[in-house]
Structure formats: C-alpha cells, structure tokens
Design a protein around this motif. Structure first.
Motif, PDB file in Angstrom:
ATOM      1  N   TYR A 758       0.844  -0.971  -0.048  1.00 42.12           N
ATOM      2  CA  TYR A 758      -0.031   0.091  -0.003  1.00 42.12           C
ATOM      3  C   TYR A 758       0.861   1.447  -0.088  1.00 42.12           C
ATOM      4  CZ  TYR A 758      -4.302  -2.777   0.822  1.00 42.12           C
ATOM      5  OH  TYR A 758      -5.172  -3.679   1.002  1.00 42.12           O
ATOM      6  N   SER A 759       0.230   2.159  -0.653  1.00 41.82           N
ATOM      7  CA  SER A 759       0.979   3.616  -0.468  1.00 41.82           C
ATOM      8  C   SER A 759       0.108   4.362   0.153  1.00 41.82           C
ATOM      9  CB  SER A 759       0.989   4.178  -1.977  1.00 41.82           C
ATOM     10  OG  SER A 759       1.524   5.592  -1.953  1.00 41.82           O
ATOM     11  N   LEU A 760       0.776   4.953   1.632  1.00 38.91           N
ATOM     12  CA  LEU A 760      -0.078   5.747   2.496  1.00 38.91           C
ATOM     13  C   LEU A 760       0.263   7.222   2.270  1.00 38.91           C
ATOM     14  CD1 LEU A 760       0.636   2.999   5.426  1.00 38.91           C
ATOM     15  CD2 LEU A 760      -1.378   3.164   3.964  1.00 38.91           C
ATOM     16  N   LEU A 761      -0.813   7.914   2.304  1.00 36.32           N
ATOM     17  CA  LEU A 761      -0.476   9.460   2.279  1.00 36.32           C
ATOM     18  C   LEU A 761      -0.607  10.119   3.570  1.00 36.32           C
ATOM     19  CD1 LEU A 761       0.223  11.840   0.650  1.00 36.32           C
ATOM     20  CD2 LEU A 761      -2.157  12.060   0.104  1.00 36.32           C
ATOM     21  N   TYR A 762       0.060  10.780   4.072  1.00 39.47           N
ATOM     22  CA  TYR A 762       0.026  11.631   5.522  1.00 39.47           C
ATOM     23  C   TYR A 762      -0.175  13.057   5.078  1.00 39.47           C
ATOM     24  CZ  TYR A 762       0.695   7.033   7.513  1.00 39.47           C
ATOM     25  OH  TYR A 762       0.792   5.795   8.075  1.00 39.47           O
ATOM     26  N   ARG A 763      -1.126  13.641   5.739  1.00 34.90           N
ATOM     27  CA  ARG A 763      -1.012  15.193   5.389  1.00 34.90           C
ATOM     28  C   ARG A 763      -2.001  15.922   6.549  1.00 34.90           C
ATOM     29  NH1 ARG A 763      -3.197  15.914  -0.063  1.00 34.90           N
ATOM     30  NH2 ARG A 763      -5.362  16.116   1.233  1.00 34.90           N
ATOM     31  N   ALA A 764      -1.592  17.086   6.769  1.00 34.64           N
ATOM     32  CA  ALA A 764      -2.058  18.049   7.885  1.00 34.64           C
ATOM     33  C   ALA A 764      -2.805  19.001   7.059  1.00 34.64           C
ATOM     34  CB  ALA A 764      -1.245  18.353   9.051  1.00 34.64           C
ATOM     35  N   PRO A 765      -3.729  19.723   7.589  1.00 36.38           N
ATOM     36  CA  PRO A 765      -4.576  20.613   6.770  1.00 36.38           C
ATOM     37  C   PRO A 765      -3.709  21.724   7.039  1.00 36.38           C
ATOM     38  CG  PRO A 765      -5.927  20.097   8.368  1.00 36.38           C
ATOM     39  CD  PRO A 765      -4.730  19.083   8.437  1.00 36.38           C
ATOM     40  N   GLU A 766      -2.971  22.001   8.046  1.00 38.08           N
ATOM     41  CA  GLU A 766      -2.717  23.564   8.372  1.00 38.08           C
ATOM     42  C   GLU A 766      -1.107  23.818   8.479  1.00 38.08           C
ATOM     43  OE1 GLU A 766      -3.658  21.178  10.415  1.00 38.08           O
ATOM     44  OE2 GLU A 766      -2.342  20.937  12.106  1.00 38.08           O
ATOM     45  N   LYS A 767      -0.650  22.654   8.224  1.00 37.50           N
ATOM     46  CA  LYS A 767       0.864  22.685   8.091  1.00 37.50           C
ATOM     47  C   LYS A 767       1.856  21.768   7.368  1.00 37.50           C
ATOM     48  CE  LYS A 767       1.821  20.151  12.293  1.00 37.50           C
ATOM     49  NZ  LYS A 767       2.829  20.068  13.409  1.00 37.50           N
ATOM     50  N   THR A 768       2.954  21.815   7.292  1.00 38.34           N
ATOM     51  CA  THR A 768       3.773  20.833   6.539  1.00 38.34           C
ATOM     52  C   THR A 768       4.236  19.894   7.501  1.00 38.34           C
ATOM     53  OG1 THR A 768       4.385  22.316   4.780  1.00 38.34           O
ATOM     54  CG2 THR A 768       5.663  20.247   5.198  1.00 38.34           C
ATOM     55  N   LEU A 769       3.906  18.527   7.735  1.00 34.74           N
ATOM     56  CA  LEU A 769       4.268  17.811   8.608  1.00 34.74           C
ATOM     57  C   LEU A 769       5.900  17.633   8.673  1.00 34.74           C
ATOM     58  CD1 LEU A 769       1.708  14.792   8.056  1.00 34.74           C
ATOM     59  CD2 LEU A 769       1.705  16.308   9.853  1.00 34.74           C
ATOM     60  N   GLU A 770       6.274  17.517  10.077  1.00 31.55           N
ATOM     61  CA  GLU A 770       7.684  17.243  10.125  1.00 31.55           C
ATOM     62  C   GLU A 770       8.060  15.627  10.045  1.00 31.55           C
ATOM     63  OE1 GLU A 770       9.991  19.324  11.706  1.00 31.55           O
ATOM     64  OE2 GLU A 770       8.527  20.812  11.747  1.00 31.55           O
ATOM     65  N   ALA A 771       9.180  15.051   9.366  1.00 30.19           N
ATOM     66  CA  ALA A 771       9.322  14.054   9.361  1.00 30.19           C
ATOM     67  C   ALA A 771       8.822  13.016  10.617  1.00 30.19           C
ATOM     68  CB  ALA A 771      10.932  13.451   9.020  1.00 30.19           C
ATOM     69  N   ALA A 772       9.105  13.472  11.681  1.00 29.03           N
ATOM     70  CA  ALA A 772       9.005  12.808  13.000  1.00 29.03           C
ATOM     71  C   ALA A 772       7.526  12.351  13.202  1.00 29.03           C
ATOM     72  CB  ALA A 772       9.550  13.464  14.417  1.00 29.03           C
ATOM     73  N   GLU A 773       6.666  13.444  12.754  1.00 26.17           N
ATOM     74  CA  GLU A 773       5.086  13.534  13.034  1.00 26.17           C
ATOM     75  C   GLU A 773       4.477  12.210  12.186  1.00 26.17           C
ATOM     76  OE1 GLU A 773       3.235  17.727  13.956  1.00 26.17           O
ATOM     77  OE2 GLU A 773       4.523  17.708  12.055  1.00 26.17           O
ATOM     78  N   VAL A 774       5.156  11.985  10.722  1.00 26.92           N
ATOM     79  CA  VAL A 774       4.591  11.203   9.913  1.00 26.92           C
ATOM     80  C   VAL A 774       5.428   9.820  10.494  1.00 26.92           C
ATOM     81  CG1 VAL A 774       4.915  10.263   7.728  1.00 26.92           C
ATOM     82  CG2 VAL A 774       4.834  12.692   8.168  1.00 26.92           C
TER      83      VAL A 774
END
Lengths: 794, 338
Positions: A758-774
């Motif tokens: 699977y290819s999983l896409l992570y995204r936050a509406p209000e900011k660019t995610l930090e690698a650690a958050e992902v």
C-alpha cells in the motif's frame, strides 16, 4: 380492393386523366393506392402474317407481323404456341417492360443471330398478366392490329380503403368519391336508394327474423332461369379485377357486389325446405360452406336457415348444398343488412372471411338493399331469363338513414386554422352529396361515417387538402419532466460507455422461458417473470425480467460471426410481476464484457482476457464515487457482488455484477470469462444526484510511505481496505493498494501467503508535517495493522 | 600568469572539443573547473599576483572561466540533443497505432436523439408510460371500439389478467392527459408491440415516437407547421413531403405524412413516415370522464397528435435494408454507426 379503370369509366369519364393523375386523385382522397397494374406505352396488338425458320438458329422463327402501321414488321421469336393469323401483344422499340425485382428493360431494334428483329412479341408473364405463361399471349381475333394493349387490359388499381369508408368498397362508391373530388358528374345514378319494385311484408313462414343481428332481409323469387356461362363483357369485368367467372347467376351477384358494395346471395329454391329463418345457430350446429369446409357454429353465429337446416352463415358465406348449380331453375335472391359486429365476430371466430363479410363488417348502406336487389334481378332476367315475382318479399325494416349534422363554419376554421370561406366549406360538403336543409346537413345514406361536426370538418380538410393550409407553429415553454431528466441521465451514461469502448445493443424484450435462467438481476427477488397469454412461439413468450439474457444471446451470436472480444451494454425496460400479480416495470442498464482486454496488435500480441476488475472499473467510470462491491452468495454468478453506493445503513443497492458460470458460457460458445453487471437506472440516478460543492485544495504537501505486508493467501483485500476505511488517524489521507504478489512456486514467498503493498499518504491541513510526526503516525498504523491481521512487513 | 591562463584556455577548449559523452564531459569539467582543476589552481595563484596586475589577471581569469564554462554548456546541450534524437530515432512512425477499444451507440439511439433534440427545441418535453397497458388506455380511451380488428388476439399480445402489451405509444397520450392539465406538449419515445412474425420488415417489438399538443387553440395548420419543421430539420431543408388524408380512430381529421425518398439509382418515391391528426373530441370526452373534471372539455381545447416509427426512420436515414439487423447486435453492424 381491386378497381378497374375501365369499370370506373362506366360511371365517370376520366379519359383525360393519366394513370399518375388518378393515382394522385385517389391518394389525396385518402384512398391508399397499394399498386397499379397497367400496361406500358408502345405495346400494341399485332397479327402474325408469316413465320419462317431462322437461318442460323433452330429454336427461333422469323415472323412478319401487322402492327397496324400499314407496313409489316419483322420480329424474331422463340415461342412455338402460335399459328399464322393469331393476334398477339407486340412491344415496339421504346416500350419499357418490367423485368421483375424492381427493374425494367427497354425494347430496342436489334439483331438476333444476325437477323433483324424490330420488337418483341410477349407472353402473359412478360406483361405481368400472369405469374407464369407458356408461349405468347394469344389475343381475341376480334382485336384490330395497332390497338394499344392498355385498351385491351385497362389499368387496375389495388386500393386500401380505410375502415371508416365502407362506401368506397365498390366501383360506384370510388367513382362517386372521385367525381366529387375532380368536380365531375356521374354518368348514371349515384346510389341505388330508389326502387320501382313494389314490396310486401313476408307472410308467416315465408321469412322470419329471429335475431337482432339481421334487422332487414329481402327475398326475390325468380323462376325459370337458365344457368350458363356469363357473356363475354361480364366475364371480362370480373377477370379484370381478379375474380374467376363461375356461371351467370353467381357472376351477377359478384358483379353487383363489386359495382354497388351490397353483397347478395342466390339460393336454389329447389334445395330450400320451407321458408327462410334468420336465427342464431344452435351450439354445436355444423355447417358445410361453399368453400367445402365444415364449420362448427355457436349461438353467437347468425345463420340463414330453412325449416330444417342452415343454408348460409349470415353475411359471410353460403352453404355448399343450397347454392346454384347447372340444374337450378328457380332461385331466391337474398339482399339483406347484417349487423357489422355480428358478422365481424363470426368471421373472426371461424377465421372465415369473404368479400361479403368484408363489406358487412364495415357497414353497408341499408337504404340501398332493395334497390340493389332490383338491379340484380333485372340482370338475372336479362342474362339468365326466367320470370321474377312482381313483389320483393321484405322482413324487418331499415331506419331512416343518418341524422342531419350541423356545422358551424367558425368551428371548422378553428380546427383547421385557415380562413376557408363559408362558401368553400359549403361547396365541399355539397360536392360530396350532402344537402343543406335548414341549419343542418343531410347526410347521404351511404356515408355511415358522418355523424358529428368534427366528421364534417374532416371532410373539409380532406377535400381542401393541406397544401392550401398555412404552416403555423406555436411554441410554448415546457419544464423538464422526470422523463427528460431520466433521458439526459441515460444519454450521458451511453456516451460515457461508448467512449469506454462499449457498443450499445438493443434486444427484443420478448425472451424464451429457457433464457430466464440467464437472468441475474437481483432487484427482482420474490418477483416472478411475466408470461404472455398468446405468444407467437415459445422463443418469445416471456417479457424479459432483466437485460443480461439478451446480451448473452447477442454475445453468442457475435461469437458465431467470429467476434469474441466484446464490450456490450444495453439500457431499457424490464418487467416482473409482484406476488400479488401486479406488473412492475423498471429501467435497467446492463454491461457485458468478454474476450481480450486490449485489441490484439503488434504492441500486445497476446493480450490478457478481461476480468472482473475490468468490469468494476467500467462501472466505477459511469457511477458516482463511493461505489462498493459487496460479495453476495448468489449461487448463479461466480464472484457475485452487490453493487452499492455508500456504506452501512446508507448503502443503496443499485445492481449486481459477476462472472457468468463458465458452463453456461460454454453452452453459448463463449470460451473466455464473461463478465456481466445489471443495474437499476432509477436507483443509480437517485444516488448520482448529489449536490456538488467545491472543497478547498490542500495548502501543504503530504508525505507518503509505502508498506508491503505478508498476509494469509485467503485474506480478502477488501478486509484490509475496510481496516483503512475506519482507521482513526486524522493525518492519514489515503491508502492505495499498488501491488499484489503471490508466488505459486513458493520460491520467493510461501504459497499460502500473499504480499499486499500500500501507498499511504499523510497530510495535515494546516502545516507541513515534520518527518518525525509522519513516522509516529505511520508506526502507530503499522502496529495496528499487525494486531488486526497478524501481518509481517517485508 | 596571463600566458598560463591562455594556455589553460587553449588546453580546455581542445579537451572540450574531444568530448564524446557525458562521462568525458564531467571529466573535463573536473579537470579544469573542479576543486583541483587547472583553472581552480590557477585562480589560487591570484594571491601571488602583484597588486598592480591583479585587476588584469582577475579579468583574464573570469574570461577564461566564462569561455570554458560556456563551451562546456554548449557541448553538454549538444550531447543531450544528440541523446534525445537517438532515444526517438528507433521509433518507426509508420507502425500502426496501439489501439484503444472503440464503442458506439445503437442506430436507434442516434435516430431518437436526433428527433428528441429537434422536438425539444420546439418546446416539447418527454413523457412516458407503461408498456404493459390496460385495454382502456391502449384502445377504449383512444376511441377504438371493442370489436376493432387491432384488438384481436391474433394481432395483439395479451396477458391472462386482460392487460396487453401496448400496440402503440399513443397510450402515453392518455397517461399524460390523466395526470396533467393543458397546455400539454409532450413527446413519448418507446417500445410498442404487435403480434407479427419477425421478418425483414416486421418486428414483434418496435419503436415509436409519439407527440401530443393540447391547448386552447391548437389547429391543423399548427400540426402541419410543426411536422414540416421537424422533418426539414431531420431530412434537410429541401425535403419534399405530403399529407395524405387517412383514418385513425383517435384523430380526426387524420393524415399520413410521406416524404419523397431519393435513393441512388432508383426513381424517387414517396415513403410513409408518420401518422398524425387532430385529437378526436371523443378522446377528450373519455379522458374527461376518467378525470371527472372539465380540463379537457372538447368544446374548449383542441390538440394534435403524431406518431412515427423510429425503426423505419433509421432504415431510411441509414439505408438499413432489414429490420432484423436492429435487434441482432452484430458488432460488425453496430460499429458502422460510430
């Protein structure tokens, strides 16, 4: 009905009219001309003066003929059936003959085996006068050479008279109509409404009417007749419209029928026992008719009987044993009025139709009955001799004829929409034999169709013609109806499917009982198929409960034509009956796919077969987003799934998709997997009609992570998809399956396992995610996956 | 120093001229412009240059770097262009295409859509009705008497419960008038059924397009104008047609419309294409009786109706010789219409 132009000429002079002009006159009278039999120009009577052997051809002769021009003409001929001196039809150069099959050929001067031939002598077949003929048509010796053949065999029109105009079912009737339209006068009387023969009421036991189906019956007794052949003029008249002459008495009744429209019958008085009784048949009574067949009658049928037995089926056909023969001397001439409904009922029930019943069914002019009897009696006395009783014996009576009809000129103009002057309207009606008496129009007794003002408007419109009426248009706005919405919705789907490579099919909606087994439409559970009461055959005795049966038949047919790669769709009505027996109609859409996924070409010389996933892709392309395929235990289709839009309680089931059982497909000679789907268009339309609202585009980039995991080989991918669907992680935007791997050899992967990636896409509406958050979110997800499916990550 | 720079430039340009691929391009770049490259080393010598010469030497240094850089870039671009050309050189543009599946619509759909487009422009809305009909909707309400031949079981498909398969789309006239009040301006395409054995010119199920306009002052002239416009839009502005008086139980006056067909190699002939007429007052009266109101009082409203066979229209428009082609779904036939 066949109408001879020459016969029409007895009543009206149409000599200055060409065949085409008459055709038009009839057509615009509302009388359809179904065919015209007429002989061409440059076809004349010729007399054969001599006949010699062709010098170079054994089977041909060289004839000198007299074509009426004064000099003899040389014709080479292959026929043998003539003698010198015979008169035959001769096609002169320029004559165009029908060659059959809609083609024609022109006669030209030419040479036959080196000998000049300046025309062609013709057989009856070559002139279209007979279906088959042996040799030349030998004509009457009385004819003069040079006489146009069109005069010997005048044109015959085959006319289709509409059911509202029974008055046109005779030569006099057609002549009357044409005379009115051509503004000509009739040579003789327009109608047989008057008679100078005295009549008397039937005495007891003479004629008794016991049924309402015959309100009026007349009998004329004629004694001492001699039954022989008819004279030439009468035979020729009957033959000209395709009737076979029989003997003078029968021919007279046929002639009078075709002349006046009033059917007659002649009984041999010697074969009648006692007086005439017009009664209902006894149930089970049998009757041997003139056609030699025996008919079983019921109380619904009307018979003419003597004291002992039925001698005719009223208005339909006479009896085999009571008719005129060569030994007949005394006759009873019947002229009567029979109720149209009764004659129609009997004719239909017995499948027995005659020229008489055809006219009685449509309605004859009751006021003409006695006059026609008189006319026929006179002909019998003229042609067969004998002596008629002075009085006409009459039972029952006729009404007074049609009631007068008032017509408001403004009403007429309002319906037609043209400023037709009062005088023109009145003139048209008068020309048709209507008479203005007081404020209303007196209707001729033969015009049974004129009873209401609108009937007179029709006459005005018909005679005036539409040519002289303006062409106006009135446009009003119309709101789109539900049918409009459904039409547009389907049209968009049709276009989409066509551009996806599907061809639209249309099958008959009538299918066989055997085809019912091919129906997979599941929206009809608990419903039963609808069967016709009177199918034409057992191939078409059910209304289709689904479209797939028809598509499978189409696929099979294409396979037989050598086309096995198919994408077909069809939309249309299907029919079922509820348990209460109530018919329900639905609009369905069905898809069928089979054969190669792509067309075989140099770019892919061994294309794979289409499979279930192609079908689902096509369905997703025409359905709104959120389509789900929910496996169902169908028992008929393989991999059957219910096509649903939305999930859970809000899911709308719109149809079913699956693979046709291979055994059934093979029966239809379809070797590759056959994928089918059938959906309910209305349900699809309801789900598709969601309001479209714009959503803001993501402002920040997302991060994707791929994950490959080993799962048990029998774990449906749908369960993993369902896991992602409900997994609670706001940062996870999507999970797309991009690889499925199995290894049947077991070399790279155990055979009971499969790898899903699977290819999983992570995204936050209000900011660019930090690698650690992902990473944190992804790690949590992997843990959950592991717990849920006991997966190993690769 | 200046001489040294000239030498470097000469050597560099010579080396660049000898470049044949991207690897040697990179080698040359590193040899002259890399950290340990010739020019970089020469530039390091700047600090030893006397102050009064620094300006000249600095300028020279820049010129040489510029010359080498641009020569390298030009050669690099040239290499890419050559590579691009080579990448596509092997394509045989004369090969056939990689085909996508092609589909299309059924000719009847095309004909119907043509007709619907024109009639919608004229303000007609679509209407529909059931194909399994009652005798009343199919016959009685349309002024067709009980013993009319069309009602025979030999001509019409019946069901055990007395219903039938509609023999014409005219029943939609009745369905519409039952529900809606004038003005009514509708077209109803749909199937109709007759108990005919299937052959080249007969189908047991066929397609019709029905039209109905009812309002206060609808006239025969309106009917004429409407159908003339319609057929000219469909068959072209020069289409010749004629209205022939005819008989239908549910219209009076009634006409059939013929158009003149010019087929190649044959004499032009009139072809029957539609039936039409003014709605018979008896139809309005029967509808009124069923509705129980005066919306269709025959004294107040008039209307026209028309009907045509779409299968026949398709035969004429596309020169289809046999009606059976329309139900066999032979792809070799269907693909002619895309």
């Amino acid at each position: 009905m066949n109408v001879s132009l020459q016969w029409l000429g007895d009543h009206v002079d149409f000599s200055e009219y060409s065949i085409q002009q008459l055709d038009e006159l009839l057509t615009f009278a509302g009388i359809e001309v179904e065919g015209i039999e007429s002989l061409p120009n440059h076809l004349v009577v010729a007399q054969i003066l001599s006949s010699d052997k062709h010098p170079d051809a054994e089977k041909l002769s060289v004839c000198q003929v007299d074509d009426g021009s004064g000099t003899s003409r040389q014709i080479v001929c292959g026929a043998k059936n003539y003698e010198v001196g015979d008169k035959v039809p001769l096609a002169l150069p320029g004559c165009v003959l029908d060659a059959g099959g809609g083609k024609s050929f022109e006669i030209k001067e030419g040479k036959l085996r080196g000998v000049d031939s300046l025309g062609m002598m013709c057989s009856a077949k070559e002139l279209g006068l007979a279906a088959d003929a042996d040799g030349l048509l030998i004509l009457s010796p009385d004819l003069k050479p040079g006489t146009p053949m069109a005069e010997v065999y005048p044109a015959v029109f085959e006319l289709e008279i509409t059911p509202n105009r029974p008055d046109c079912l005779s030569h006099l009737g057609v002549a009357r109509e044409l005379a009115a339209l051509a503004k000509k006068s009739l040579k003789g009387r327009a109608h047989f409404g008057e008679t100078s023969t005295p009549s008397r009421a039937a005495k007891d036991g003479e004629v008794s009417l016991e049924s309402e189906a015959c309100p009026y019956y007349t009998a004329r007794l004629i004694r001492g007749v001699k039954v022989t052949d008819s004279p030439a003029w009468l035979k020729q008249k009957l033959e000209s419209i395709g009737l076979r002459p029989i003997n003078n008495l029968v021919d007279i009744t046929n002639y009078v029928l075709m002349e006046t429209g009033q059917p007659l019958h002649v009984f041999d008085l010697a074969k009648l026992e006692g007086g005439i009784v017009v009664r209902e048949a006894a149930d089970g009574e049998t009757f041997l008719a003139l056609d030699g067949k025996e008919y079983a009658l019921t109380a619904e049928d009307l018979v003419i009987a003597d004291a002992k037995k039925a001698v005719a089926i009223g208005g339909v056909m006479g009896g085999h044993d009571s008719g005129v023969t060569e030994t007949t001397t005394d006759v009873l001439l019947e002229a009567a009025y029979f109720n149209p409904q009764a004659v129609r009922r009997t004719g239909r029930r017995l499948g027995l139709h005659s020229d008489s019943s055809y006219r009685f069914e449509r309605g004859v002019d009751p006021l003409q009955v006695a006059g026609v009897s008189e006319f026929a009696t006179k002909l019998i006395l003229d042609l067969a001799g004998g002596k008629a009783e002075a009085e006409l014996v009459v039972a029952g009576g006729v009404g007074e004829g049609p009631k007068p009809v008032a017509l408001d000129h403004d009403y007429c103009r309002r319906i037609i929409g043209a400023e037709i002057p009062d005088g023109t309207i009145d003139g048209i009606l008068a020309s048709l034999g209507l008479e203005k008496v007081g404020g209303a129009w007196k209707i001729p007794s033969f015009r049974l169709d004129l009873a209401r003002p609108i009937d007179l408007v029709e006459e005005v419109a018909r005679v005036h013609g539409l040519e002289g009426i303006p062409s106006t248009t009135m446009a009003t706005f119309s709101s789109a109806s539900k049918a409009d919405e459904a039409y547009d919705f389907l049209r968009a789907i049709q276009d989409r499917l066509a551009s996806l490579g599907f061809h639209e099919a249309r099958n008959l909606k009538l299918i066989s009982g055997a085809q019912l087994a091919d129906n997979f439409a599941t929206s009809h559970r608990g419903m039963s198929p609808v069967r016709l009461k009177n199918p034409l055959n057992d191939e078409q005795d059910y209304l289709r409960p689904g479209i797939v049966p028809g598509l499978l038949a189409s696929a099979s047919r294409n396979e037989h034509f050598g086309r096995s790669d198919l994408r077909l769709f069809e939309a249309g009505r299907v029919f079922v009956a509820s348990p209460k027996g109530e018919e329900i109609e639905h609009e369905h859409l069905a898809l069928l796919l089979t054969g190669a996924r792509v067309l075989r070409s140099w770019t892919d010389s061994k294309p794979k077969d289409l499979d279930l996933h192609d079908l689902r892709g096509a369905l997703e392309a025409i359905c709104p987003d959120g389509l789900n395929f929910v496996p169902i235990a169908d028992g008929e289709l393989l991999c059957a799934c219910s096509i649903e839009i939305g999930t859970g309680k809000k899911a709308v089931k719109i149809g079913v998709a699956g693979i046709v059982p291979p055994a059934r497909a093979r029966e239809l000679d379809l070797e590759a997997p056959v994928l089918v789907a059938e959906l309910n268009l209305k349900k699809l339309m309801v789900t598709a009609k969601t309001e479209i609202r714009h959503a803001d585009l993501p402002k920040f980039p997302g991060s994707s992570r791929d994950v490959a995991m080993l799962v048990p080989g029998d774990l449906p991918a749908g369960e993993v998809a369902a896991f992602f669907e409900v997994y609670d992680e706001p940062l996870l935007i999507s999970a797309e399956l991009f690889d499925v791997f199995t290894d049947p050899t077991g070399a790279k992967l155990a055979t009971d396992k499969k790898s899903l990636a699977y290819s999983l896409l992570y995204r936050a509406p209000e900011k660019t995610l930090e690698a650690a958050e992902v990473e944190a979110a992804h790690g949590k997800l992997l843990d959950s996956l592991k717990k849920a499916f006991n997966v190993e990550f690769r | 120093m200046l001489a040294q720079l000239d030498t470097i430039q000469t050597e560099a340009l010579a080396a660049i001229a000898g470049i044949t691929d991207e690897a040697s391009l990179e080698e040359v770049r590193i040899a002259f412009l890399g950290k340990k490259g010739g020019l970089t080393a020469a530039a390091a010598g700047m600090r030893d240059v006397p102050a009064d010469q620094k300006k000249d030497v600095g300028q020279k240094l820049n010129e040489v770097r510029e010359a080498i850089t641009s020569a390298l870039e030009a050669t690099g671009a040239d290499l890419i262009a050559k590579k691009d050309a080579a990448a596509f050189a092997s394509i045989d543009a004369t090969l056939p295409s990689r085909p996508l599946p092609k589909g299309g619509l059924h000719p009847l759909t095309l004909v119907l859509d043509e007709a619907v487009k024109v009639l919608r422009r004229m303000g007609f809305a679509l209407a529909e009705g059931p194909e399994i009909e009652t005798e009343w909707h199919c016959f009685d309400a349309l002024n067709t008497p009980a013993d009319h031949p069309a009602r025979n079981e030999s001509d019409t498909f019946y069901f055990e419960n007395g219903k039938l398969l509609r023999t014409h789309t005219s029943s939609v006239q009745i369905r519409t008038m039952e529900k809606e009040v004038p003005p009514v301006r509708i077209i109803a395409p749909g199937s109709a059924f007759r108990r005919d054995e299937i052959d080249a010119t007969h189908l047991s199920a066929f397609h019709q397009l029905e039209g109905l306009y009812v309002d206060q002052r609808v006239t025969l002239a309106d009917l004429k104008g409407t159908l003339e416009y319609f057929f000219r839009e469909i068959f072209g502005a020069k289409t010749e047609f004629r209205f022939r008086p005819h008989f239908f139980p549910f219209t009076e006056p009634s006409f059939e419309v013929d158009i003149k067909l010019h087929a190649a190699g044959r004499a032009a002939k009139w072809i029957e294409i539609a039936g039409c007429g003014m709605v018979d007052p008896a139809v309005f009266a029967e509808v009124g009786r069923k509705r129980g109101d005066a919306a269709y009082d025959p004294e107040k409203v008039t209307g026209f109706a028309f009907g045509m066979g779409l299968d026949r229209l398709a035969m004429i428009m596309y020169g289809i010789p046999d009606l059976r082609l329309l139900i066999e779904n032979d792809v070799r036939f269907l693909q002619q219409f895309r």
